[in-house]
Scaffold this motif. Structure first.
Motif, PDB file in Angstrom:
ATOM      1  N   SER A 129       0.849  -1.193   0.000  1.00 23.05           N
ATOM      2  CA  SER A 129       0.000   0.000   0.000  1.00 23.05           C
ATOM      3  C   SER A 129       0.882   1.241   0.000  1.00 23.05           C
ATOM      4  O   SER A 129       1.892   1.305   0.710  1.00 23.05           O
ATOM      5  N   ALA A 130       0.533   2.221  -0.840  1.00 24.46           N
ATOM      6  CA  ALA A 130       1.232   3.502  -0.981  1.00 24.46           C
ATOM      7  C   ALA A 130       2.505   3.406  -1.813  1.00 24.46           C
ATOM      8  O   ALA A 130       3.247   4.381  -1.913  1.00 24.46           O
ATOM      9  N   VAL A 131       2.747   2.266  -2.452  1.00 29.02           N
ATOM     10  CA  VAL A 131       3.965   2.144  -3.255  1.00 29.02           C
ATOM     11  C   VAL A 131       3.836   2.846  -4.607  1.00 29.02           C
ATOM     12  O   VAL A 131       4.836   3.099  -5.281  1.00 29.02           O
ATOM     13  N   SER A 169       9.828   5.165   3.238  1.00 31.59           N
ATOM     14  CA  SER A 169       9.296   5.835   2.049  1.00 31.59           C
ATOM     15  C   SER A 169       7.804   5.578   1.909  1.00 31.59           C
ATOM     16  O   SER A 169       7.038   6.485   1.524  1.00 31.59           O
ATOM     17  N   LEU A 170       7.372   4.368   2.233  1.00 31.88           N
ATOM     18  CA  LEU A 170       5.943   4.061   2.165  1.00 31.88           C
ATOM     19  C   LEU A 170       5.153   4.922   3.150  1.00 31.88           C
ATOM     20  O   LEU A 170       4.082   5.443   2.816  1.00 31.88           O
ATOM     21  N   ARG A 171       5.668   5.077   4.347  1.00 31.59           N
ATOM     22  CA  ARG A 171       4.989   5.912   5.333  1.00 31.59           C
ATOM     23  C   ARG A 171       4.920   7.364   4.860  1.00 31.59           C
ATOM     24  O   ARG A 171       3.891   8.027   5.027  1.00 31.59           O
ATOM     25  N   GLN A 172       6.001   7.869   4.294  1.00 29.75           N
ATOM     26  CA  GLN A 172       6.013   9.240   3.801  1.00 29.75           C
ATOM     27  C   GLN A 172       4.976   9.441   2.702  1.00 29.75           C
ATOM     28  O   GLN A 172       4.251  10.440   2.677  1.00 29.75           O
ATOM     29  N   ARG A 173       4.893   8.469   1.790  1.00 30.70           N
ATOM     30  CA  ARG A 173       3.924   8.573   0.702  1.00 30.70           C
ATOM     31  C   ARG A 173       2.497   8.489   1.230  1.00 30.70           C
ATOM     32  O   ARG A 173       1.607   9.202   0.758  1.00 30.70           O
ATOM     33  N   LYS A 174       2.286   7.617   2.200  1.00 30.29           N
ATOM     34  CA  LYS A 174       0.952   7.490   2.791  1.00 30.29           C
ATOM     35  C   LYS A 174       0.540   8.795   3.460  1.00 30.29           C
ATOM     36  O   LYS A 174      -0.591   9.277   3.298  1.00 30.29           O
ATOM     37  N   ASP A 184      -0.498  11.616   1.029  1.00 36.71           N
ATOM     38  CA  ASP A 184      -1.667  11.366   0.181  1.00 36.71           C
ATOM     39  C   ASP A 184      -2.931  11.479   1.017  1.00 36.71           C
ATOM     40  O   ASP A 184      -3.259  10.586   1.798  1.00 36.71           O
ATOM     41  N   GLU A 185      -3.651  12.566   0.854  1.00 37.50           N
ATOM     42  CA  GLU A 185      -4.870  12.799   1.633  1.00 37.50           C
ATOM     43  C   GLU A 185      -6.122  12.264   0.943  1.00 37.50           C
ATOM     44  O   GLU A 185      -7.221  12.389   1.471  1.00 37.50           O
TER      45      GLU A 185
END
Length: 220
Positions: free
Chosen positions: A10-12, A132-137, A140-141
């Motif tokens: 998720s979020a990749v 990086s996944l956490r940052q992207r998540k 993304d609102e």
């Protein structure tokens, strides 16, 4: 006429990558089950599996009209998801299993025999580190990404599954280190399957091998 599938955590960047490819080419994106269908408390235990078959049917229909079709998420996802969930659920109460692995395998084997579901011509497995996944998540609102932290535990065993699938069917899987959407798309373009040299979409031997491997392998 080609069907590819984008997979990864998720979020990749699966959906955004698919949307950019659709803008660039004459391609059609098949969204995930939860984006296509409404659920209810009365749904059968196989409802989710059946909807994955519906996604495959959409892909087969749409590939007649487009240069290629992108499955935004694997139609065989319940097989590997439940293998991982079963291995992790003993330690994490927030991880939900679909059904026993044996019953999922039997469902998909029957559907594969009927050609009601199949393996895409190529998987592109997108991957990056958890920070990086956490940052992207967080940036993304537009999506809530339910159980995001729990599903981060899936990233390593999920990759192990697709590494094994590549062993069983070498031409079917490619790995993409996601640095940006642009690099995702350029890597996919460079590794796109040739339509006249496709692997069999309905190989029972591949499904059988992956099931046997999952039964004897603990997700780590």
């Amino acid at each position: 006429m080609t069907i590819i599938s984008l997979e990864g955590a998720s979020a990749v960047g699966k959906t955004t990558t698919a949307e950019v490819l659709c803008d660039e080419f004459d391609a059609y994106r098949v969204p995930e089950v939860n984006a296509l269908f409404d659920t209810s408390k009365e749904d059968s235990t196989t409802w989710y599996f059946e909807r994955q078959c519906d996604r495959w049917e959409i892909a087969i229909e749409r590939e007649q009209e487009h240069d290629f079709v992108i499955l935004d998420g694997d139609v065989l996802q319940p097989l590997w998801y439940n293998w991982i969930a079963h291995g992790l659920s003993h330690e994490r109460a927030d991880i939900e299993e679909f059904a026993p692995l044996d019953s999922i395998y039997r469902f998909y084997r029957k559907k594969l025999q009927e050609r009601a579901v199949g393996f895409p011509d190529r998987y592109f497995f997108l991957h990056t580190d958890t920070d990086s996944l956490r940052q992207r998540k967080n940036s993304d609102e537009t999506r809530t990404r339910r159980n995001f932290e729990s599903h981060l535990q899936f990233t390593t065993p999920q990759r192990h599954y697709f590494e094994q699938l590549q062993t069983q069917s070498p031409e079917r899987v490619r790995f993409v280190h996601t640095q940006s959407i642009e690099t995702n798309c350029s890597t996919i373009r460079a590794n796109f399957p040739i339509s006249d040299n496709r692997t069999d979409r309905y190989l029972l031997t591949v499904l059988d091998a992956m099931y046997d491997w999952a039964k004897r392998t603990t997700p780590t």
